[in-house]
Write an enzyme that holds these catalytic residues in place. Sequence first.
Site, mmCIF file in Angstrom:
data_model
loop_
_atom_site.group_PDB
_atom_site.id
_atom_site.type_symbol
_atom_site.label_atom_id
_atom_site.label_comp_id
_atom_site.label_asym_id
_atom_site.label_seq_id
_atom_site.Cartn_x
_atom_site.Cartn_y
_atom_site.Cartn_z
ATOM 1 N N CYS A 134 0.865 -1.101 -0.022
ATOM 2 C CA CYS A 134 0.032 0.009 -0.075
ATOM 3 C C CYS A 134 1.066 1.370 -0.028
ATOM 4 O O CYS A 134 1.461 1.612 -1.043
ATOM 5 C CB CYS A 134 -0.961 -0.154 1.265
ATOM 6 S SG CYS A 134 -2.373 1.054 1.121
ATOM 7 N N HIS A 164 -3.942 -5.167 0.445
ATOM 8 C CA HIS A 164 -3.190 -5.484 1.775
ATOM 9 C C HIS A 164 -3.325 -7.009 1.753
ATOM 10 O O HIS A 164 -4.272 -7.600 2.398
ATOM 11 C CB HIS A 164 -3.979 -5.114 2.972
ATOM 12 C CG HIS A 164 -3.661 -3.623 3.225
ATOM 13 N ND1 HIS A 164 -2.900 -3.083 4.026
ATOM 14 C CD2 HIS A 164 -4.216 -2.399 2.827
ATOM 15 C CE1 HIS A 164 -2.670 -1.684 4.073
ATOM 16 N NE2 HIS A 164 -3.685 -1.399 3.181
ATOM 17 N N GLU A 223 -1.878 -8.905 3.907
ATOM 18 C CA GLU A 223 -1.739 -9.466 5.388
ATOM 19 C C GLU A 223 -3.151 -9.662 5.999
ATOM 20 O O GLU A 223 -3.339 -10.088 7.121
ATOM 21 C CB GLU A 223 -1.027 -8.643 6.136
ATOM 22 C CG GLU A 223 -1.581 -6.913 6.480
ATOM 23 C CD GLU A 223 -1.307 -6.081 5.360
ATOM 24 O OE1 GLU A 223 -1.038 -6.483 4.246
ATOM 25 O OE2 GLU A 223 -1.395 -4.930 5.596
ATOM 26 N N GLY A 263 -0.357 -16.521 35.466
ATOM 27 C CA GLY A 263 -0.852 -15.966 34.027
ATOM 28 C C GLY A 263 0.095 -16.690 32.933
ATOM 29 O O GLY A 263 1.144 -17.065 33.058
ATOM 30 N N VAL A 264 -0.508 -16.517 31.630
ATOM 31 C CA VAL A 264 0.413 -17.413 30.779
ATOM 32 C C VAL A 264 1.564 -16.660 30.753
ATOM 33 O O VAL A 264 2.864 -17.482 30.604
ATOM 34 C CB VAL A 264 -0.455 -17.168 29.299
ATOM 35 C CG1 VAL A 264 0.229 -17.787 28.293
ATOM 36 C CG2 VAL A 264 -1.956 -17.186 29.421
ATOM 37 N N ASP A 265 1.971 -15.384 30.707
ATOM 38 C CA ASP A 265 3.306 -14.996 30.229
ATOM 39 C C ASP A 265 4.302 -15.166 31.481
ATOM 40 O O ASP A 265 5.334 -15.744 31.012
ATOM 41 C CB ASP A 265 3.188 -13.459 30.052
ATOM 42 C CG ASP A 265 2.007 -13.057 29.213
ATOM 43 O OD1 ASP A 265 1.563 -13.729 28.460
ATOM 44 O OD2 ASP A 265 1.520 -11.798 29.146
ATOM 45 N N SER A 266 3.885 -14.907 32.720
ATOM 46 C CA SER A 266 4.733 -15.361 33.573
ATOM 47 C C SER A 266 5.127 -16.808 33.763
ATOM 48 O O SER A 266 6.265 -17.137 34.055
ATOM 49 C CB SER A 266 4.389 -14.605 35.098
ATOM 50 O OG SER A 266 3.543 -15.242 35.483
ATOM 51 N N SER A 267 4.302 -17.554 33.617
ATOM 52 C CA SER A 267 4.324 -19.033 33.805
ATOM 53 C C SER A 267 5.243 -19.635 32.421
ATOM 54 O O SER A 267 6.313 -20.264 32.827
ATOM 55 C CB SER A 267 2.813 -19.893 33.393
ATOM 56 O OG SER A 267 1.979 -19.460 34.457
#
Length: 512
Positions: free
Chosen positions: A81, A168, A170, A224-228
Site C-alpha cells: 500500500c 493488503h 496481510e 498467568g500465561v506470560d509469567s508461567s
Amino acid sequence: MTESVVILDFGSQYTQLIARRVREQKVFSKILPFHASVEEIMSEEPKGIILSGSPANVYDKKAPLPDFRIFDAGVPVLGICYGLQVISHFFKGKVHKSPRREYGAARLHVSKADGLLHKYPKTSTCWMSHGDKLDRLPKGFERLAHTANAPVAVVGDPERRIYGVQFHPEVVHTPDGAKIISNFLFRICRAKSTWTPRSFVEESVETIQEQVGSSKVVLGLSGGVDSSVAAVLIHKAIGKKLTCIFVDNGLLRLEEAGRIKKAFRGHFKMNMKFVDARKEFLTALRRVRSPEKKRKIIGHTFIDVFDRAAKKIGAVKYLAQGTLYPDVIESVSVFGGPTSMIKSHHNVGGLPAKMKLKLLEPLRMLFKDEVRQVGRTLGIPSEFVDRHPFPGPGLAVRILGDITEERLDLLKAADAIVIEEIKKGGFYKDLWQAFGVLLPIKSVGVMGDERTYENALAIRAVTSQDGMTADWAQLPHDFLGHLSNRIINEVRGINRVCLDISSKPPATIEWE
Ligand code: XMP
C-alpha cells in the site's frame, strides 16, 4: 543467527499483522520504525525488507520516508500500500492523489503470474484501503496485476528484487494474501522456514545461559500465561539459579495458590518462594471502595511484599518478566513528526526501578499466541497456557465496594462455578473472559418458606481479540438458567444472578 525479515513501520494499523503473517510461515520478523538507518536495518542481516502501509500521503512535506539506501542494499523489498508508493516515489513512478478513497474488496486480475505472484489465481479478491494510487509505473518495473480502480495494483522488478502491492495481503479479507507473503519470503528472499516454537526455545535457552552466567534470577510468578511461560523457559535454561516468588494476596480465584504450587513446584520442580500475604493485603484494603485506590494499594503492597521476599534470596542480579512484543515495539507517530516513544510495560509497576535489578525478558520478541505455542512446547498444561486473562488486582476489582473475607469467599465460590460450567459447556476457548462480579446490593428472595435478603451476582462473559474492544457473549438461555440455579443453590449468601449485556465500549470488561 535466526533468519529474519525486517518490517519498516510507517504507522499502519496492520504493521503487527504483517509481522505475524511472516512468522506464520516460520520466518522470524522484526518491526523497526520507518526512520531506522540502513546500518541499523542491515545489522539484523535481514533476508528481506517489507514496507508497511500508512495513513500518510507520500507527496506530503512531512511524509514518513525511509533511508532510501535500503534500495541499494542488495536485499529484496516488498512495499505494501503506502510502501508501494514509497517505492514509486523513489523510482519516479507517478502517484495520483485520488479524490476518493478506495476501501473494501476489489477484483484483482493477474497479468503475470510470476515471482511475487507465482501460482496466484488469475482473478481473485483483494482488500483495498487507500486514498492515493499509482498511475505511472516506476522506472524499471513491470505491471503484474490490476483492479478496475487501480491500474497498477502489483508491480515488480525481478532483477533488483523489489515488489509492491497496492492492496493488503496481510488481512484475511485478501483470501490468497498468504501466497504473496510466502512467495516473497521463499521465492524472492530465499528465506528458510526454520523459526518454530522449538527453535525459539533452543535458542532462548542458550541466550539466557550466556546472559545470566552464574548470577541469580528472581521472577514474580502470577500463574498467568506470560509469567508461567517465562518461568518454565528460564528454569529450563538455568534451573535452580531461578527463584520464583508467588505472592498470595488473597484476591485470587478459588484454590489458585494450590494449583500453582502443584504445577510449578511439584511438576516442574522449581525453586519457589510462597508468600502468604493475605492478611497484609486485606488490612491495607479495609474500607477502600474506590477502584483506583484499590489498584494503587494492591500495586504498592505487592512491591513491598515482593521486595522483602527477594531480599531474602540474596545477591540477585536479574528480575525476569514476561514482557511481550506489543509492549516493546517502538510506536511511530506519523502525524506528530518523526518522534517516537517506547511504550512502558505496566504489569510489574515500579519493580526494577526500586530494586535496581537488570531485566531478563525472554518473551519480548513474541506475540501472545506465540507465547502459548512456546508454552505448549515446554509442556506447560493447557490449564495455564490457554487460560483467560486475570487482572493483577484480582477479585478486588470484582467485589464492588468493601472487600471483606466473607465477600471474597462468596465471590470465589460463585466464580468457581462460573468457570467450571463455562468449561463443561465447551465455551471457555471461545471466550476472552468469563467471571462473576459481586454487586454491592442486597435483594429480597424466597427459599422454601423463608424470605431471604442476600447478595446479587452479575455474570460477565465477553468475546474479544485483544481486550481493547469486546462484545458480550450470547450464551444459550438453558445454559445460563442452569448456571444461575447452581450458584443460587450452592452459594449461601447469593440469591440473585444477573447477566451483564453491555459491550466495550462504552462499558469496560471489568466492573471496576
Ligand atoms: P477493562 O476492564 O479495562 O479490561 O475493559 C481490559 C482487560 O484488562 C484487564 N484488566 C487489568 N489487568 N491490571 C491488570 O493486570 C488491572 O488493573 C486491570 N484492569 C483490567 C481485564 O481483565 C481485561 O482483560
